[in-house]
Scaffold this active site. Structure first.
Site, mmCIF file in Angstrom:
data_model
loop_
_atom_site.group_PDB
_atom_site.id
_atom_site.type_symbol
_atom_site.label_atom_id
_atom_site.label_comp_id
_atom_site.label_asym_id
_atom_site.label_seq_id
_atom_site.Cartn_x
_atom_site.Cartn_y
_atom_site.Cartn_z
ATOM 1 N N HIS A 18 -4.846 -15.062 -3.164
ATOM 2 C CA HIS A 18 -5.017 -15.919 -1.996
ATOM 3 C C HIS A 18 -4.191 -17.190 -2.103
ATOM 4 C CE1 HIS A 18 -7.393 -18.805 -4.308
ATOM 5 N NE2 HIS A 18 -7.965 -17.755 -4.878
ATOM 6 N N GLU A 91 -13.742 -12.708 -6.713
ATOM 7 C CA GLU A 91 -13.482 -13.330 -8.007
ATOM 8 C C GLU A 91 -14.712 -13.187 -8.893
ATOM 9 O OE1 GLU A 91 -11.913 -14.056 -10.614
ATOM 10 O OE2 GLU A 91 -10.502 -15.428 -9.643
#
Length: 213
Positions: A18, A91
């Site tokens: 990202h 994550e």
């Protein structure tokens, strides 16, 4: 030579981290916390989207956390395809450590220092558990899209964990920068790493952010 039943199906996976967030810039652990992209992070997402739009892609998958989801949405729009979220692409969860810098962790939880944050009271997701879900998600995607080219938008730790599973000699400390491209090639049950941490699409000056996920 023996006859074959047909051409071997090659599958390519483009792993994208990202764009930058404020917590990246401040060196804070993000984990499962939803932190939006900075203006620079949005520019990075646009830059990687323009680059990927030059190729043909069959599907885009993304972590459901906003920093990855925004990046995936920009990429998918540029490529003219939809994207699908999967929480397995998140994550690593850092539990009570999320939102803290390494200095703050050392001050508040000195018993964790030197233990790799795997202490049983820290609430941190074990690295191997994250690697398990990363590998499981990849297996499901490749089974569903044999012979296709896929984009997977995720996070630095997640990408490192997956590479560690696929390539035992991979250095888990290798950098995975914001909106970097890491290309994988699958033939049968064999994987090849074509490129890692490619950020050549970023023309803006980079902001040093350390190894914060």
């Amino acid at each position: 030579m023996p006859e074959t039943e047909g051409p071997v199906a090659f599958t390519q996976i483009c792993l994208v981290r990202h764009g930058e967030t404020a917590w990246n810039r401040e060196q804070r652990l993000q984990g499962h916390r939803d932190v939006p992209l900075t203006d620079l992070g949005q520019q990075q997402a646009e830059a990687v989207a323009r680059r990927l739009a030059e190729g043909r892609w069959d599907a885009v998958y993304s972590s459901d956390l906003i920093r990855a989801r925004y990046t995936a949405e920009v990429i998918a729009k540029a490529c003219g395809i939809n994207f699908v979220t999967d929480p397995r692409l998140r994550e690593r969860s850092y539990g009570q450590l999320e939102g803290l810098t390494r200095t703050e962790i050392a001050q508040r939880y000195p018993h964790l220092v030197g233990h790799g944050w795997e202490h049983e009271h820290s609430g941190v997701e074990p690295w191997e558990r994250m690697a398990d879900r990363a590998q499981e998600a990849l297996a499901d995607m490749t089974a569903r899209h044999k012979g296709s080219r896929l984009i997977v938008v995720s996070h630095g730790g997640w990408i490192r964990a997956l590479l560690g599973r696929l390539f035992p000699n991979w250095d888990l400390k290798s950098p995975i920068d914001n909106t970097s491209i890491t290309m994988l090639h699958q033939e049968g049950d064999k994987w090849r790493l074509l490129v890692a941490n490619d950020i050549s699409h970023l023309v803006e000056p980079r902001i040093s952010q350390g190894d914060v996920v």
